[in-house]
Motif scaffolding. Sequence first.
Motif: not given
Length: 131
Positions: A51-52, A88, A81-84, A31, A57
């Motif tokens: 955590s989202r 976003h 935010v880079r999540i997985r 992340t 987030f």
Amino acid sequence: MSRPSDLRFRATTAFQRYLANPITRRLPLQTVLETTGRVSGLPRQTPVGGSRVGDSFWLVSEFGEKSQYVRNIKANPAVRVRIRGRWHTGTAHLMPDDDPVARLRHLPRGNSAAVRALGTRLLTVRVDLDA
């Protein structure tokens, strides 16, 4: 800030800036929080743990308003935010009234333990993600 906590801040941020962050931000599933540099105007990417939860987030900054990414958020709250592995866009909010220790109990364990161990001025950050 006391001398021991100032030394911890300088040692931790030097380790993160020059060794850990350049490596971990390249990991595809790490992340990453991207802010806009308050002086340079350039994108600044910082690996974070968080955590989202729904359309938000959550993360905890270990050095609060001394953290560079927090200072960038204060100047411009528009972030990504880079999540997985997926980026976003969103708007970051500093949450000084939130209990960061309680918040860490609901975030990934490994990162939360490091933040608790190294942090001197914990500060919760919420990013409202765009649809």
